[in-house]
Write an enzyme that holds these catalytic residues in place. Structure first.
Site, PDB file in Angstrom:
ATOM      1  N   LEU A  43       0.787  -1.369   0.174  1.00 34.64           N
ATOM      2  CA  LEU A  43      -0.181   0.085  -0.123  1.00 34.64           C
ATOM      3  C   LEU A  43       0.995   1.230   0.033  1.00 34.64           C
ATOM      4  O   LEU A  43       1.906   1.071   0.767  1.00 34.64           O
ATOM      5  CB  LEU A  43      -0.811  -0.009   1.314  1.00 34.64           C
ATOM      6  CG  LEU A  43      -2.360  -0.949   1.268  1.00 34.64           C
ATOM      7  CD1 LEU A  43      -2.932  -0.370   2.604  1.00 34.64           C
ATOM      8  CD2 LEU A  43      -3.189  -0.195   0.170  1.00 34.64           C
ATOM      9  N   ASP A  44       0.817   2.152  -0.626  1.00 38.29           N
ATOM     10  CA  ASP A  44       1.606   3.339  -0.839  1.00 38.29           C
ATOM     11  C   ASP A  44       1.215   4.113   0.680  1.00 38.29           C
ATOM     12  O   ASP A  44       0.461   3.938   1.384  1.00 38.29           O
ATOM     13  CB  ASP A  44       0.823   4.358  -1.881  1.00 38.29           C
ATOM     14  CG  ASP A  44       0.944   3.848  -3.325  1.00 38.29           C
ATOM     15  OD1 ASP A  44       1.935   3.234  -3.419  1.00 38.29           O
ATOM     16  OD2 ASP A  44      -0.019   4.204  -4.116  1.00 38.29           O
TER      17      ASP A  44
END
Length: 179
Positions: A43-44
């Protein structure tokens, strides 16, 4: 075999080691004290929600590899109010710079009962926003953000709610549990 569900807070990197360049950022080490597990996907740093970690390489590949097409559902706060055409485009698949996406499940939803984001998103009184539920079976870099932007509704907040059968559920940001 260990499988851990983690509710990744905004601003946390999906890695255990700190970055060498740039400002110091929180990493998984700041939250998870469980040896030998690694993220199954990413996930960023500016996205929140469910991250799965495991010590099983085969399970990690099954979760993360787009060939397995495991559904991932995101709650997405977007700028503006997507009309039927925008939702239809997401459902059909949109063309991005790296090619067309697979069709997604996309629907407008009521504002979800989520934890407050820290820092909060910037709210503009003159620009409405709304929430979508978007389920994809790929995992391209920043795919959901690029998809919503492609239909004219940039993402303001992105929360991964589920991966396959696993959900973030009632976990608070920074909380993890062994499954």
């Amino acid at each position: 075999m260990a499988l851990i569900a983690f509710n990744k807070p905004f601003g946390v990197l999906c890695q255990f080691s700190p970055e060498r360049d740039g400002p110091p950022r929180h990493t998984l080490t700041d939250f998870i004290d469980f040896p030998g597990v690694y993220p199954a996907g990413r996930l960023d740093h500016d996205s929140e929600g469910l991250l799965l970690l495991t010590d099983d390489g085969r399970l990690q590949a099954r979760i993360a590899d787009p060939r397995h097409k495991l559904p991932k559902t995101y709650l997405v706060q977007v700028e503006g109010e997507p009309d039927a055409a925008a939702l239809a485009a997401l459902r059909k698949g949109v063309v991005l710079k790296d090619g067309p996406t697979l069709p997604a499940l996309a629907e407008r939803i009521d504002d979800p009962a989520l934890w407050p984001r820290d820092p909060p998103i910037r709210v503009r009184k003159s620009v409405p926003d709304c929430w979508l539920s978007l389920t994809i079976r790929e995992g391209r870099n920043r795919q959901v953000r690029r998809m919503t932007a492609a239909v004219g509704h940039p993402t303001l907040r992105l929360v991964r709610w589920s991966i396959g059968e696993w959900q973030v559920g009632d976990m608070s940001p920074g909380e993890w549990r062994q499954l």
